[in-house]
Scaffold this motif. Structure first.
Motif, short mmCIF file in Angstrom:
data_model
loop_
_atom_site.label_atom_id
_atom_site.label_comp_id
_atom_site.label_asym_id
_atom_site.label_seq_id
_atom_site.Cartn_x
_atom_site.Cartn_y
_atom_site.Cartn_z
N LEU A 262 0.89 -1.17 -0.08
CA LEU A 262 0.00 0.04 -0.17
C LEU A 262 1.03 1.26 -0.12
CD1 LEU A 262 -2.91 -0.94 2.57
CD2 LEU A 262 -2.86 -1.22 -0.04
N MET A 263 2.07 1.32 0.89
CA MET A 263 2.65 2.42 0.94
C MET A 263 3.59 2.61 -0.52
SD MET A 263 4.21 2.61 4.64
CE MET A 263 4.61 0.90 5.18
N SER A 264 4.00 1.60 -0.82
CA SER A 264 4.86 1.46 -2.15
C SER A 264 4.00 2.06 -3.29
CB SER A 264 5.80 0.49 -2.23
OG SER A 264 5.50 0.05 -3.63
N GLN A 265 2.86 1.40 -3.43
CA GLN A 265 1.98 2.03 -4.65
C GLN A 265 1.56 3.46 -4.55
OE1 GLN A 265 -1.30 -1.05 -4.73
NE2 GLN A 265 -0.08 -2.52 -6.04
N ALA A 266 1.12 3.81 -3.31
CA ALA A 266 0.76 5.19 -3.13
C ALA A 266 2.04 6.19 -3.34
CB ALA A 266 0.22 5.34 -1.78
N ILE A 267 2.95 5.77 -2.80
CA ILE A 267 4.22 6.49 -3.03
C ILE A 267 4.80 6.60 -4.35
CG2 ILE A 267 6.69 6.91 -2.20
CD1 ILE A 267 5.84 6.05 0.56
N LYS A 268 4.68 5.58 -5.04
CA LYS A 268 5.44 5.71 -6.44
C LYS A 268 4.44 6.28 -7.54
CE LYS A 268 8.10 1.63 -6.25
NZ LYS A 268 8.22 0.18 -6.31
N ALA A 269 3.01 6.23 -7.16
CA ALA A 269 2.17 7.06 -8.00
C ALA A 269 1.98 8.36 -7.77
CB ALA A 269 0.50 6.61 -7.68
N LEU A 270 2.40 8.80 -6.56
CA LEU A 270 2.11 10.36 -6.14
C LEU A 270 3.48 11.10 -5.83
CD1 LEU A 270 -0.95 9.62 -3.73
CD2 LEU A 270 -1.09 10.61 -6.13
N SER A 271 4.46 10.53 -5.74
CA SER A 271 5.80 11.49 -5.63
C SER A 271 6.02 12.28 -6.32
CB SER A 271 6.83 10.25 -5.42
OG SER A 271 7.08 9.74 -4.30
N GLY A 272 6.34 13.54 -6.08
CA GLY A 272 6.44 14.62 -7.06
C GLY A 272 5.10 15.45 -7.50
N ILE A 273 4.32 14.78 -7.18
CA ILE A 273 2.96 15.55 -7.45
C ILE A 273 2.32 16.49 -6.59
CG2 ILE A 273 0.26 15.06 -7.93
CD1 ILE A 273 1.19 12.73 -9.20
N ASP A 274 1.87 17.65 -6.67
CA ASP A 274 1.46 18.68 -5.93
C ASP A 274 0.03 18.83 -6.24
OD1 ASP A 274 3.92 19.32 -4.35
OD2 ASP A 274 4.46 20.73 -6.21
N LEU A 275 -0.85 18.91 -5.03
CA LEU A 275 -2.18 19.20 -5.21
C LEU A 275 -2.65 20.75 -5.11
CD1 LEU A 275 -4.24 16.32 -3.69
CD2 LEU A 275 -3.76 16.74 -6.06
N LEU A 276 -3.00 21.09 -6.13
CA LEU A 276 -3.32 22.75 -6.13
C LEU A 276 -4.71 22.77 -4.90
CD1 LEU A 276 -2.98 24.08 -9.67
CD2 LEU A 276 -1.41 23.90 -7.56
N PRO A 277 -4.86 23.86 -4.57
CA PRO A 277 -6.18 24.21 -3.71
C PRO A 277 -7.64 23.65 -4.34
CG PRO A 277 -4.85 26.04 -3.47
CD PRO A 277 -4.20 25.33 -4.52
N ASN A 278 -7.54 23.81 -5.61
CA ASN A 278 -8.72 23.34 -6.31
C ASN A 278 -8.66 21.87 -6.72
OD1 ASN A 278 -6.69 24.16 -8.17
ND2 ASN A 278 -8.31 24.46 -9.67
N GLU A 279 -7.65 21.19 -6.57
CA GLU A 279 -7.39 19.87 -7.14
C GLU A 279 -7.76 18.96 -5.98
OE1 GLU A 279 -4.20 20.44 -10.52
OE2 GLU A 279 -3.42 20.08 -8.69
#
Ligand code: PEP
Length: 253
Positions: free
Chosen positions: A144-161
């Motif tokens: 779970l940690m690895s899938q979430a981290i690999k999918a989302l690393s380096g991605i920022d969420l803007l306030p409207n996202e």
């Protein structure tokens, strides 16, 4: 954030049956439920526009079951994030275990798709979950940690996202057996912690929902609703049965 209930019709319905089901939903799901929750329908691509047309006067959201990571070009068979946005879709299921299994989708592809969805204004429904074999080897938390981290690393969420992370134990999907809610609770906490490593606290709490999927039906849905971090459901089989789907929507609080 409102709770979200996502219907994944998979590759189960042709356009006639999709029209029939969409028409029934439009007729039968009470507006009050649609106002207080988000209900997202993900038909197959061939029925998307028809379903959009039927649901357009109602408060349903529309999603796709997969997207490609480029907006346009020579990518035969790909679904462009930009074009699906133009078609009225605001959600995309990404990294579903069936695609990871049958189409060899990797964490890197899931990452690219997640980024592309956000860039196009589409909310990713990122699916994570362990196989039975991984579970038997005590690897659930790592997966779970690895899938979430690999999918989302380096991605920022803007306030409207926004982002939706769906915990879907692969061995429970489509099995008809239900997961002990305490196990879903544990998984939610692991995912929440992983998200806190990636995003500021206010983003995790205000822009991200963690939802559960895996043989949810009208009988077991209520067991998950009160869990800490519970943000909604991803429903496969039961979303094809109007009364059962409505019952799940009503129970989701
Ligand atoms: C799914 O495929 O995302 C899913 C949750 O399916 P089911 O509800 O049929 O287990």
């Amino acid at each position: 954030m409102k709770k979200v209930i996502i219907a994944n019709w998979k590759m189960n319905l042709g356009f006639r049956d999709s029209m029939k089901l969409a028409t029934e939903l439009a007729k039968q799901v009470p507006e009050i439920e649609l106002g207080s929750k988000e209900v997202i329908i993900c038909p197959s691509a061939s029925s998307l526009l028809l379903v959009a047309e039927i649901l357009k006067e109602h408060l349903f959201g529309l999603g796709v079951q997969d997207i490609f990571w480029e907006d346009q070009g020579a990518f035969t068979g790909g679904e462009s994030p930009k074009f699906i946005y133009e078609a009225g879709c605001r959600y995309a299921i990404i990294g579903h275990s069936e695609r990871r299994q049958y189409l060899a989708e990797t964490d890197e592809m899931v990452h690219q798709k997640t980024k592309a969805a956000l860039a196009a204004g589409v909310t990713p429904i990122l699916c994570v979950g362990e196989t039975f074999e991984e579970r038997s080897r005590n690897l659930t938390d790592n997966v779970l940690m690895s899938q979430a981290i690999k999918a989302l690393s380096g991605i920022d969420l803007l306030p409207n996202e926004q982002l939706v992370v769906a915990y879907e134990p692969v061995w429970v999907i489509g099995s008809g057996r239900s997961l002990d809610p305490s196990e879903a609770q544990h998984a939610f906490r692991i995912i929440y912690q992983a998200l806190l490593d990636l995003f500021p606290l206010h983003v995790v709490n205000n822009n991200i929902r963690i939802i559960y999927g895996g043989s949810v039906d009208g009988v077991n849905a209520s067991e998950f609703v009160g869990l800490e971090h519970f943000g909604g459901f991803l429903i496969g089989g039961a979303s094809l049965r109007v009364e059962e789907f409505i019952s799940i929507i009503k129970q989701t609080k």
